[in-house]
Design a protein around this motif. Structure first.
Motif: not given
Length: 90
Positions: A9-12, A48-52, A62-63, A68-69
């Motif tokens: 949420v924060q990065y989004h 990619l980041f927030s969605g994952s 966990r996969g 995320t990176p």
């Protein structure tokens, strides 16, 4: 999982504001090179980041964290493209 959700949420939120800033910048300088690239990189980073991280928090798989990176790299590239666009039009 709540901490993972909070990070997503924060990065989004921060990058949605960055996307707004790029849009306002592009309205003022429509010929700015790199502004649209920065916007697309922010969108890709959010997906990619927030969605994952959202998917990881909801499913526990966990996969999904392996994606995320790539979103983080898109965020960094987006900020670099935005800075380059601003520097080129200054």
């Amino acid at each position: 999982m709540q901490g993972i959700w909070q990070t997503a949420v924060q990065y989004h939120a921060w990058h949605a504001l960055g996307l707004l800033a790029v849009g306002l910048f592009a309205m003022q300088r429509p010929d700015a090179p790199g502004a649209s690239l920065a916007a697309w990189l922010f969108v890709a980073g959010i997906a990619l980041f927030s969605g994952s991280l959202y998917a990881l928090a909801l499913s526990g798989v966990r996969g999904l964290g392996a994606v995320t990176p790539f979103g983080g790299a898109a965020f960094l590239a987006g900020w670099l493209a935005f800075a380059w666009a601003a520097w080129r039009t200054a």
